[in-house]
Design a protein around this motif. Structure first.
Motif, PDB file in Angstrom:
ATOM      1  N   ALA A 359       0.825  -1.216   0.000  1.00  0.00           N
ATOM      2  CA  ALA A 359       0.000   0.000   0.000  1.00  0.00           C
ATOM      3  C   ALA A 359       0.857   1.263   0.000  1.00  0.00           C
ATOM      4  N   LEU A 360       1.988   1.225   0.710  1.00  0.00           N
ATOM      5  CA  LEU A 360       2.867   2.396   0.773  1.00  0.00           C
ATOM      6  C   LEU A 360       3.685   2.591  -0.497  1.00  0.00           C
ATOM      7  N   ASN A 361       3.805   1.534  -1.314  1.00  0.00           N
ATOM      8  CA  ASN A 361       4.627   1.615  -2.520  1.00  0.00           C
ATOM      9  C   ASN A 361       3.842   1.341  -3.793  1.00  0.00           C
ATOM     10  N   ILE A 362       2.505   1.480  -3.721  1.00  0.00           N
ATOM     11  CA  ILE A 362       1.679   1.140  -4.879  1.00  0.00           C
ATOM     12  C   ILE A 362       1.901   2.093  -6.045  1.00  0.00           C
ATOM     13  N   ASP A 363       2.333   3.328  -5.740  1.00  0.00           N
ATOM     14  CA  ASP A 363       2.592   4.284  -6.807  1.00  0.00           C
ATOM     15  C   ASP A 363       3.811   3.883  -7.636  1.00  0.00           C
ATOM     16  N   THR A 364       4.636   3.007  -7.113  1.00  0.00           N
ATOM     17  CA  THR A 364       5.777   2.480  -7.869  1.00  0.00           C
ATOM     18  C   THR A 364       5.450   1.146  -8.507  1.00  0.00           C
ATOM     19  N   ILE A 365       4.679   0.318  -7.791  1.00  0.00           N
ATOM     20  CA  ILE A 365       4.379  -1.038  -8.262  1.00  0.00           C
ATOM     21  C   ILE A 365       3.455  -1.018  -9.477  1.00  0.00           C
ATOM     22  N   ILE A 366       2.385  -0.214  -9.419  1.00  0.00           N
ATOM     23  CA  ILE A 366       1.406  -0.196 -10.509  1.00  0.00           C
ATOM     24  C   ILE A 366       2.012   0.278 -11.828  1.00  0.00           C
ATOM     25  N   PRO A 367       2.762   1.399 -11.861  1.00  0.00           N
ATOM     26  CA  PRO A 367       3.395   1.798 -13.131  1.00  0.00           C
ATOM     27  C   PRO A 367       4.331   0.729 -13.684  1.00  0.00           C
ATOM     28  N   PHE A 368       5.012  -0.004 -12.795  1.00  0.00           N
ATOM     29  CA  PHE A 368       5.899  -1.082 -13.253  1.00  0.00           C
ATOM     30  C   PHE A 368       5.094  -2.184 -13.937  1.00  0.00           C
ATOM     31  N   ILE A 369       3.951  -2.568 -13.329  1.00  0.00           N
ATOM     32  CA  ILE A 369       3.101  -3.609 -13.930  1.00  0.00           C
ATOM     33  C   ILE A 369       2.501  -3.120 -15.248  1.00  0.00           C
ATOM     34  N   GLU A 370       2.046  -1.842 -15.265  1.00  0.00           N
ATOM     35  CA  GLU A 370       1.480  -1.288 -16.503  1.00  0.00           C
ATOM     36  C   GLU A 370       2.515  -1.271 -17.618  1.00  0.00           C
ATOM     37  N   GLY A 371       3.758  -0.903 -17.287  1.00  0.00           N
ATOM     38  CA  GLY A 371       4.810  -0.885 -18.292  1.00  0.00           C
ATOM     39  C   GLY A 371       5.209  -2.276 -18.739  1.00  0.00           C
ATOM     40  N   LEU A 372       5.156  -3.232 -17.814  1.00  0.00           N
ATOM     41  CA  LEU A 372       5.562  -4.602 -18.129  1.00  0.00           C
ATOM     42  C   LEU A 372       4.579  -5.283 -19.069  1.00  0.00           C
ATOM     43  N   PHE A 373       3.269  -5.073 -18.817  1.00  0.00           N
ATOM     44  CA  PHE A 373       2.239  -5.755 -19.615  1.00  0.00           C
ATOM     45  C   PHE A 373       1.561  -4.821 -20.624  1.00  0.00           C
ATOM     46  N   HIS A 374       2.014  -3.564 -20.695  1.00  0.00           N
ATOM     47  CA  HIS A 374       1.476  -2.588 -21.653  1.00  0.00           C
ATOM     48  C   HIS A 374      -0.038  -2.438 -21.510  1.00  0.00           C
ATOM     49  N   VAL A 375      -0.490  -2.223 -20.274  1.00  0.00           N
ATOM     50  CA  VAL A 375      -1.915  -2.028 -19.989  1.00  0.00           C
ATOM     51  C   VAL A 375      -2.081  -0.730 -19.207  1.00  0.00           C
ATOM     52  N   LYS A 376      -3.321  -0.249 -19.157  1.00  0.00           N
ATOM     53  CA  LYS A 376      -3.659   0.947 -18.379  1.00  0.00           C
ATOM     54  C   LYS A 376      -4.850   0.608 -17.507  1.00  0.00           C
ATOM     55  N   PHE A 377      -4.649   0.630 -16.181  1.00  0.00           N
ATOM     56  CA  PHE A 377      -5.696   0.213 -15.260  1.00  0.00           C
ATOM     57  C   PHE A 377      -6.823   1.238 -15.150  1.00  0.00           C
ATOM     58  N   LEU A 378      -6.504   2.510 -15.234  1.00  0.00           N
ATOM     59  CA  LEU A 378      -7.509   3.555 -15.062  1.00  0.00           C
ATOM     60  C   LEU A 378      -7.522   4.486 -16.263  1.00  0.00           C
ATOM     61  N   ALA A 379      -8.673   4.574 -16.918  1.00  0.00           N
ATOM     62  CA  ALA A 379      -8.849   5.521 -18.022  1.00  0.00           C
ATOM     63  C   ALA A 379      -9.413   6.818 -17.451  1.00  0.00           C
ATOM     64  N   LYS A 380      -8.799   7.946 -17.801  1.00  0.00           N
ATOM     65  CA  LYS A 380      -9.183   9.232 -17.226  1.00  0.00           C
ATOM     66  C   LYS A 380     -10.638   9.576 -17.496  1.00  0.00           C
ATOM     67  N   ASP A 381     -11.146   9.276 -18.694  1.00  0.00           N
ATOM     68  CA  ASP A 381     -12.518   9.651 -19.033  1.00  0.00           C
ATOM     69  C   ASP A 381     -13.563   8.788 -18.323  1.00  0.00           C
ATOM     70  N   VAL A 382     -13.139   7.662 -17.735  1.00  0.00           N
ATOM     71  CA  VAL A 382     -14.065   6.783 -17.025  1.00  0.00           C
ATOM     72  C   VAL A 382     -13.961   6.976 -15.524  1.00  0.00           C
ATOM     73  N   TYR A 383     -12.743   6.959 -14.999  1.00  0.00           N
ATOM     74  CA  TYR A 383     -12.518   6.993 -13.552  1.00  0.00           C
ATOM     75  C   TYR A 383     -12.141   8.368 -13.020  1.00  0.00           C
ATOM     76  N   GLN A 384     -12.099   9.373 -13.882  1.00  0.00           N
ATOM     77  CA  GLN A 384     -11.766  10.747 -13.508  1.00  0.00           C
ATOM     78  C   GLN A 384     -10.285  10.936 -13.169  1.00  0.00           C
ATOM     79  N   ILE A 385      -9.564   9.872 -12.885  1.00  0.00           N
ATOM     80  CA  ILE A 385      -8.136   9.959 -12.613  1.00  0.00           C
ATOM     81  C   ILE A 385      -7.418   8.905 -13.433  1.00  0.00           C
ATOM     82  N   SER A 386      -6.137   9.085 -13.674  1.00  0.00           N
ATOM     83  CA  SER A 386      -5.383   8.188 -14.545  1.00  0.00           C
ATOM     84  C   SER A 386      -4.339   7.367 -13.803  1.00  0.00           C
ATOM     85  N   GLU A 387      -4.135   7.613 -12.511  1.00  0.00           N
ATOM     86  CA  GLU A 387      -3.162   6.874 -11.726  1.00  0.00           C
ATOM     87  C   GLU A 387      -3.852   6.213 -10.539  1.00  0.00           C
TER      88      GLU A 387
END
Length: 431
Positions: A359-387
């Motif tokens: 939980a304290l390092n999720i801002d580092t873990i999630i971008p790493f997973i997104e970059g590794l699998f080339h996916v985006k978990f949150l779309a700005k137009d749907v969830y209002q935020i992108s991170e």
């Protein structure tokens, strides 16, 4: 049962703890019992970790959403009937004298149609007083190009949201036509009021609602465009604590709408009312996720029942010998409660450790997973935020740990009670 547990605690001695811990550590002939114990411990750890991570993300989402909204909106708004306020200066001055109120700013809010080239977009036009507006909201921090001070009286400048400017195809320095819905009478009939504004700035709040549908102009220019004269739509207030906004709003509303004031009605709303749908949805999702993930912990915790039932069967001879040497049924029950509780405690602590770490390092873990699998978990137009945000609240962690321990403890009661009821003579008959 509760009275029995209470009496066990009062009679607790080192003997039960010693034997209970020894049973937990000892190697068993039946490896299946050890396997069930291990899976129970892993299940509790995964459930606790998942609960901490998910609730932290939900808290982060709520905090980030609140920050983005209050970057454009204010803590409190005071307006009058028909969205007009004539004595706004007196209201602003009296509001500033109140406890917890830090700043006030007048505003004019109206709908308009914006046109540039072939692009036409409907939007909310907000007339602001730049010096005062920057004190009640964080718009200055959200400016991408230009600043609020570029809005000057009589120059008819306009600041657009990033998405609104993109949809119009307008850039800095372009002339945007603003059409007010209130028409003016001419010999040719009723025609809308038009005024050309120059784009002097762009802002990006991170909220699609504002970035694609809000334009800012000087309050004096708005008064001319919408023929408000010396009236405004309302007054915006900033407090020293945003969470007391409902209480302050209720107090202001009570004072403004006292029985002696019969000339006009005042409406006071706070940020929790203006955007209640967002926060109610997040709060409901948080509660549902807590219930669902608690079931995971419960299933894992109640696997302890299977572990202890088999352990009791495996240790029937040991129980009979201890009873023969004077151990009471309560002591036998406490031994197996300790054994099962240790499984729950170890699993809970492991899960809490990894849950807090992630939980304290999720801002580092999630971008790493997104970059590794080339996916985006949150779309700005749907969830209002992108991170993926995270906000670890220690009271949530404590609640989860206590809940996990209680479930583990409850799971030990039945098999421990069965162990205390074993008859020594029956257990040793075939040994």
């Amino acid at each position: 049962m509760l009275k029995k547990i209470k009496s066990l605690i009062t009679k607790f001695s080192g003997f039960e703890l010693f034997v209970g811990m020894r049973y937990t550590r000892a190697k068993r002939k039946n490896h299946f019992i050890s396997f069930i114990s291990l899976t129970s411990m892993i299940g509790i750890a995964l459930g606790v970790a998942a609960l901490i991570i998910v609730l932290s993300v939900m808290n982060g989402f709520q905090k980030d959403l609140r920050t983005r909204i209050l970057g454009v909106a204010s803590h409190l708004e005071i307006t009058g009937s028909n969205n007009m306020l004539s004595d706004w200066s007196n209201i602003a001055e009296s509001s500033l004298k109140r406890q917890h109120v830090l700043a006030s700013a007048p505003y004019i809010m109206a709908q308009a149609m914006l046109s540039y080239g072939q692009g036409v977009q409907g939007a909310i036009v907000r007339g602001v007083l730049p010096v005062a507006e920057d004190k009640v909201a964080d718009l200055g921090r959200n400016m991408k190009v230009g600043s609020l001070n570029d809005l000057r009286e009589g120059e008819f400048g306009i600041i657009l949201g990033m998405d609104l400017a993109y949809n119009l195809g307008a850039q800095m320095g372009d002339k945007v036509v603003v059409m007010a819905p209130q028409g003016q009478f001419t010999p040719a009939g009723v025609v809308p009021r038009l005024k050309q504004f120059t784009v002097v700035g762009l802002f990006g709040s991170g909220m699609q609602e504002y970035d694609a549908g809000l334009a800012l102009i000087h309050i004096a220019d708005a008064a001319k465009l919408y023929r408000m004269d010396d009236k405004v739509s309302g007054v915006r207030l900033k407090l020293d604590d945003l969470f007391i906004a409902p209480n302050v709003a209720a107090a202001i509303s009570k004072d403004l709408n006292n029985p002696l004031n019969t000339h006009s009605a005042y409406y006071v709303s706070d940020w929790t009312q203006q955007h209640s749908n967002f926060f109610k949805a997040v709060q409901m999702e948080k509660r549902v996720m807590f219930i669902i993930l608690t079931l995971i912990v419960a299933v894992a915790a109640f696997n302890i029942v299977s572990t202890l039932v088999m352990a009791v069967t495996d240790k029937r001879a040991d129980i009979a010998i201890m009873r023969t040497f004077g151990a009471s049924p309560g002591s036998i029950m406490l031994i197996f409660i300790i054994q099962g509780a240790l499984i729950g405690v170890i699993g809970t602590l492991i899960g809490a450790f990894f849950g807090i770490l992630i939980a304290l390092n999720i801002d580092t873990i999630i971008p790493f997973i997104e970059g590794l699998f080339h996916v985006k978990f949150l779309a700005k137009d749907v969830y209002q935020i992108s991170e993926v945000p995270s906000d670890l609240i220690w009271s949530d962690v404590i609640t989860i740990v206590i809940m996990s321990f209680i479930l583990s403890l409850l799971a030990t009661l039945y098999p421990s009670w069965r162990a205390s009821k074993i008859n020594p003579a029956e257990a040793l008959r075939y040994e």
